[in-house]
Design a protein around this motif. Structure first.
Motif, PDB file in Angstrom:
ATOM      1  N   PRO A   1     -18.694   7.816 -77.814  1.00 58.07           N
ATOM      2  CA  PRO A   1     -19.132   7.883 -76.515  1.00 58.07           C
ATOM      3  C   PRO A   1     -20.045   6.837 -76.263  1.00 58.07           C
ATOM      4  N   ARG A   2     -20.327   6.595 -75.007  1.00 60.19           N
ATOM      5  CA  ARG A   2     -21.305   5.757 -74.393  1.00 60.19           C
ATOM      6  C   ARG A   2     -22.644   6.271 -74.643  1.00 60.19           C
ATOM      7  N   TRP A   3     -23.024   7.461 -74.322  1.00 58.72           N
ATOM      8  CA  TRP A   3     -24.017   8.316 -74.477  1.00 58.72           C
ATOM      9  C   TRP A   3     -23.802   9.386 -75.546  1.00 58.72           C
ATOM     10  N   SER A   4     -24.683   9.235 -76.694  1.00 53.73           N
ATOM     11  CA  SER A   4     -24.448  10.203 -77.728  1.00 53.73           C
ATOM     12  C   SER A   4     -25.159  11.728 -77.288  1.00 53.73           C
ATOM     13  N   LEU A   5     -24.568  12.563 -77.918  1.00 58.45           N
ATOM     14  CA  LEU A   5     -25.188  13.733 -77.767  1.00 58.45           C
ATOM     15  C   LEU A   5     -26.797  13.844 -78.139  1.00 58.45           C
ATOM     16  N   PRO A   6     -27.550  14.296 -77.395  1.00 57.17           N
ATOM     17  CA  PRO A   6     -29.220  14.341 -77.784  1.00 57.17           C
ATOM     18  C   PRO A   6     -29.298  15.390 -79.002  1.00 57.17           C
ATOM     19  N   PRO A   7     -30.282  14.934 -79.781  1.00 58.56           N
ATOM     20  CA  PRO A   7     -30.594  16.114 -80.940  1.00 58.56           C
ATOM     21  C   PRO A   7     -31.088  17.252 -80.112  1.00 58.56           C
ATOM     22  N   LEU A   8     -30.732  18.344 -80.894  1.00 59.21           N
ATOM     23  CA  LEU A   8     -31.119  19.638 -80.602  1.00 59.21           C
ATOM     24  C   LEU A   8     -32.005  20.248 -81.780  1.00 59.21           C
ATOM     25  N   PRO A   9     -32.687  21.305 -81.575  1.00 62.28           N
ATOM     26  CA  PRO A   9     -33.504  22.213 -82.427  1.00 62.28           C
ATOM     27  C   PRO A   9     -32.710  22.782 -83.327  1.00 62.28           C
ATOM     28  N   ALA A  10     -31.429  23.161 -82.921  1.00 63.64           N
ATOM     29  CA  ALA A  10     -30.504  23.498 -83.857  1.00 63.64           C
ATOM     30  C   ALA A  10     -29.147  23.769 -82.917  1.00 63.64           C
ATOM     31  N   GLY A  11     -27.946  24.077 -83.597  1.00 63.53           N
ATOM     32  CA  GLY A  11     -26.576  24.300 -82.996  1.00 63.53           C
ATOM     33  C   GLY A  11     -25.812  23.032 -82.419  1.00 63.53           C
TER      34      GLY A  11
ATOM     35  N   SER B   1     -17.739  31.013 -88.704  1.00 62.82           N
ATOM     36  CA  SER B   1     -17.454  29.568 -88.742  1.00 62.82           C
ATOM     37  C   SER B   1     -17.870  28.980 -89.910  1.00 62.82           C
ATOM     38  N   ARG B   2     -17.249  27.758 -90.031  1.00 61.58           N
ATOM     39  CA  ARG B   2     -17.435  26.740 -91.422  1.00 61.58           C
ATOM     40  C   ARG B   2     -18.977  26.058 -91.285  1.00 61.58           C
ATOM     41  N   HIS B   3     -19.078  26.098 -90.187  1.00 66.61           N
ATOM     42  CA  HIS B   3     -20.185  25.149 -89.783  1.00 66.61           C
ATOM     43  C   HIS B   3     -21.605  25.888 -89.198  1.00 66.61           C
ATOM     44  N   GLN B   4     -22.702  25.427 -90.047  1.00 65.40           N
ATOM     45  CA  GLN B   4     -24.037  26.007 -89.646  1.00 65.40           C
ATOM     46  C   GLN B   4     -24.319  25.836 -87.982  1.00 65.40           C
ATOM     47  N   ALA B   5     -23.977  24.753 -87.607  1.00 66.32           N
ATOM     48  CA  ALA B   5     -24.347  24.542 -86.080  1.00 66.32           C
ATOM     49  C   ALA B   5     -23.648  25.391 -85.140  1.00 66.32           C
ATOM     50  N   LEU B   6     -22.296  25.920 -85.530  1.00 65.20           N
ATOM     51  CA  LEU B   6     -21.881  26.967 -84.666  1.00 65.20           C
ATOM     52  C   LEU B   6     -22.425  28.377 -85.159  1.00 65.20           C
ATOM     53  N   ARG B   7     -22.472  28.748 -86.251  1.00 63.56           N
ATOM     54  CA  ARG B   7     -23.035  29.876 -86.697  1.00 63.56           C
ATOM     55  C   ARG B   7     -24.647  30.049 -85.914  1.00 63.56           C
ATOM     56  N   ASP B   8     -25.080  28.902 -85.683  1.00 63.28           N
ATOM     57  CA  ASP B   8     -26.464  28.982 -84.956  1.00 63.28           C
ATOM     58  C   ASP B   8     -26.257  29.668 -83.676  1.00 63.28           C
TER      59      ASP B   8
ATOM     60  N   LYS C   1     -26.554  29.079 -76.584  1.00 60.14           N
ATOM     61  CA  LYS C   1     -25.869  30.195 -75.861  1.00 60.14           C
ATOM     62  C   LYS C   1     -24.902  29.854 -75.047  1.00 60.14           C
ATOM     63  N   GLU C   2     -25.176  28.910 -73.875  1.00 53.91           N
ATOM     64  CA  GLU C   2     -24.185  28.848 -72.988  1.00 53.91           C
ATOM     65  C   GLU C   2     -24.449  27.341 -72.383  1.00 53.91           C
ATOM     66  N   GLY C   3     -23.291  26.854 -71.634  1.00 51.59           N
ATOM     67  CA  GLY C   3     -23.532  25.769 -70.801  1.00 51.59           C
ATOM     68  C   GLY C   3     -22.338  24.805 -70.771  1.00 51.59           C
ATOM     69  N   VAL C   4     -22.068  24.067 -69.649  1.00 50.37           N
ATOM     70  CA  VAL C   4     -20.934  23.266 -69.703  1.00 50.37           C
ATOM     71  C   VAL C   4     -19.716  23.923 -69.483  1.00 50.37           C
ATOM     72  N   GLY C   5     -19.930  25.230 -68.959  1.00 55.91           N
ATOM     73  CA  GLY C   5     -18.702  26.102 -68.674  1.00 55.91           C
ATOM     74  C   GLY C   5     -18.195  26.663 -69.795  1.00 55.91           C
ATOM     75  N   ALA C   6     -18.935  26.456 -71.035  1.00 53.37           N
ATOM     76  CA  ALA C   6     -18.197  27.118 -72.356  1.00 53.37           C
ATOM     77  C   ALA C   6     -17.835  28.585 -72.071  1.00 53.37           C
ATOM     78  N   GLY C   7     -18.614  29.625 -71.608  1.00 55.64           N
ATOM     79  CA  GLY C   7     -18.201  30.911 -71.688  1.00 55.64           C
ATOM     80  C   GLY C   7     -17.029  31.388 -70.649  1.00 55.64           C
ATOM     81  N   ALA C   8     -17.153  30.763 -69.511  1.00 58.20           N
ATOM     82  CA  ALA C   8     -15.869  30.882 -68.823  1.00 58.20           C
ATOM     83  C   ALA C   8     -14.640  30.572 -69.076  1.00 58.20           C
ATOM     84  N   LEU C   9     -14.894  29.251 -69.860  1.00 52.23           N
ATOM     85  CA  LEU C   9     -13.667  28.503 -70.324  1.00 52.23           C
ATOM     86  C   LEU C   9     -12.942  29.052 -71.329  1.00 52.23           C
ATOM     87  N   ALA C  10     -13.810  29.780 -72.253  1.00 54.04           N
ATOM     88  CA  ALA C  10     -13.188  30.558 -73.443  1.00 54.04           C
ATOM     89  C   ALA C  10     -12.749  31.812 -72.919  1.00 54.04           C
TER      90      ALA C  10
END
Length: 376
Positions: free
Chosen positions: A75-85, A326-333, A340-349
């Motif tokens: 991407p032109r803009w990388s995902l910002p660092p998060l405390p977890a997840g 999940s195999r990934h800690q970032a998802l198990r977080d 928790k939520e954002g970018v339409g994740a819950g409704a799209l799932a």
């Protein structure tokens, strides 16, 4: 169907009728992601949608790039660092791919020009809304322009719409708008952090409303000008326009979406409010639906207070997607309360489930998408 239905509790037949447009095999919904910015996100500790105020300035652009182009795209803009997840845009992309949706993105008030095709809803130099604590978040004429732009968008709908957002600091402006509407919600509005900064949010909201001096029964537009953000003005207008076009809307999220629904409802005569809620469903994640604040299920209680205050019934559903395996800690977080939520994740799932996609497939695809993201 494995999606959970939590509030209210209508007859199953009525539920099937409400969900029919979302399950119709010949009707492909539209997906609109609105990116917006508020200087409220610059307040230290207010949001975990980026580990610092500087990183939160490009969270919306990074999430949109992930939703549009997927985890294999540099991407032109990388995902910002998060405390977890990891960003919920990963879940959104996986679900959108399963559904065959082509997202549209609209931008209002961002500090940077998006490097991808998007709907421009106002001039580029308008910039973010001021911090809600100022009591003067946006000029009244800007609010009116964005509100009317939203109305026109809603009137132009020809298919059901999934409305998503990415607004760092947006749960705080949602709390401010709901409080200004007379709803006592300071103990119920969550956020992206594991432990939402409830006291900080409360202080910002109190300062903003005191400085605004709105008086009794302020209009939705006056509330937005005092303590709102650009997304709220567009989305509230869009809901009113969608009611005119007769197209159902799936609001993707939690308190931010309930705030815009409350603003739109307040703009209507009481007798017309049920006509709006009949076409609107709230869709969210299992993590947000299960979140407890002060010993209570926060989103369910928030929904109940809104229903009582505005004399309406609102259908709200959550996806059954979980990441225990999940195999990934970032998802198990997510299971630990991060993101928790954002970018339409819950409704799209949820929509993917309604259209026959299994939870196991969604979880596996999220694992694989994170594999690809980590290879970049």
């Amino acid at each position: 169907m494995t999606a959970g239905r939590v509030w209210p509790d209508p007859e199953a037949t009525a539920l099937k009728q409400r969900l029919a447009p979302w399950r119709h095999p010949q009707v492909q919904p539209d997906l609109l992601l609105v990116l917006a910015a508020t200087a409220t996100a610059e307040v230290e500790g207010i949001s975990a949608a980026g580990a610092s105020a500087a990183s939160r300035r490009y969270t919306a652009l990074a999430d949109a790039e992930l939703l549009l182009y997927g985890p294999g795209h540099r991407p032109r803009w990388s995902l910002p660092p998060l405390p977890a997840g990891v960003s919920p845009a990963l879940i959104s992309w996986v679900a959108a791919q399963a559904l065959g949706l082509r997202p549209q993105v609209a931008a209002v008030g961002l500090q940077q020009q998006p490097p991808f095709p998007h709907l421009r809803l106002e001039a580029c130099d308008c910039g973010p809304a001021a911090c809600l604590s100022s009591g003067r978040a946006m000029a009244p004429d800007r609010v009116e322009r964005l509100w009317q732009r939203g109305v026109r968008l809603g009137r132009s709908l020809r298919r059901p719409l999934v409305l998503a957002e990415c607004v760092p600091g947006g749960t705080s402006t949602a709390q401010a708008a709901l409080t200004a509407l007379g709803l006592p919600v300071a103990d119920l509005v969550s956020g992206s952090a594991l432990h939402p900064p409830m006291q900080l949010k409360r202080r910002l909201v109190e300062a903003g409303l005191q400085r605004a001096g709105l008086g009794p029964d302020p209009s939705p537009q006056a509330i937005l000008a005092a303590v709102g953000d650009p997304f709220q003005a567009v989305a509230a207008g869009l809901l009113l326009g969608a009611m005119e076009s007769g197209q159902p809307v799936l609001l993707a999220g939690g308190s931010q979406m309930l705030a815009v629904l409350a603003l739109a409802l307040r703009a209507l005569p009481r007798a017309d409010r049920s006509a709006l809620t009949a076409g609107v469903t709230l869709g969210t994640t299992a993590w947000l639906a299960a979140e407890s604040l002060a010993g209570r299920p926060a989103l369910a209680e928030l929904l109940a207070r809104l229903e009582r205050a505005l004399s309406v019934e609102i259908l709200a559903l959550h996806s059954g997607l979980r990441f225990h395996d999940s195999r990934h800690q970032a998802l198990r977080d997510y299971e630990r309360g991060y993101v928790k939520e954002g970018v339409g994740a819950g409704a799209l799932a949820l929509l993917a489930q309604l259209r026959g996609c299994s939870l196991e497939l969604l979880r596996r695809d999220c694992d694989q998408a994170l594999d690809a993201l980590q290879r970049l």
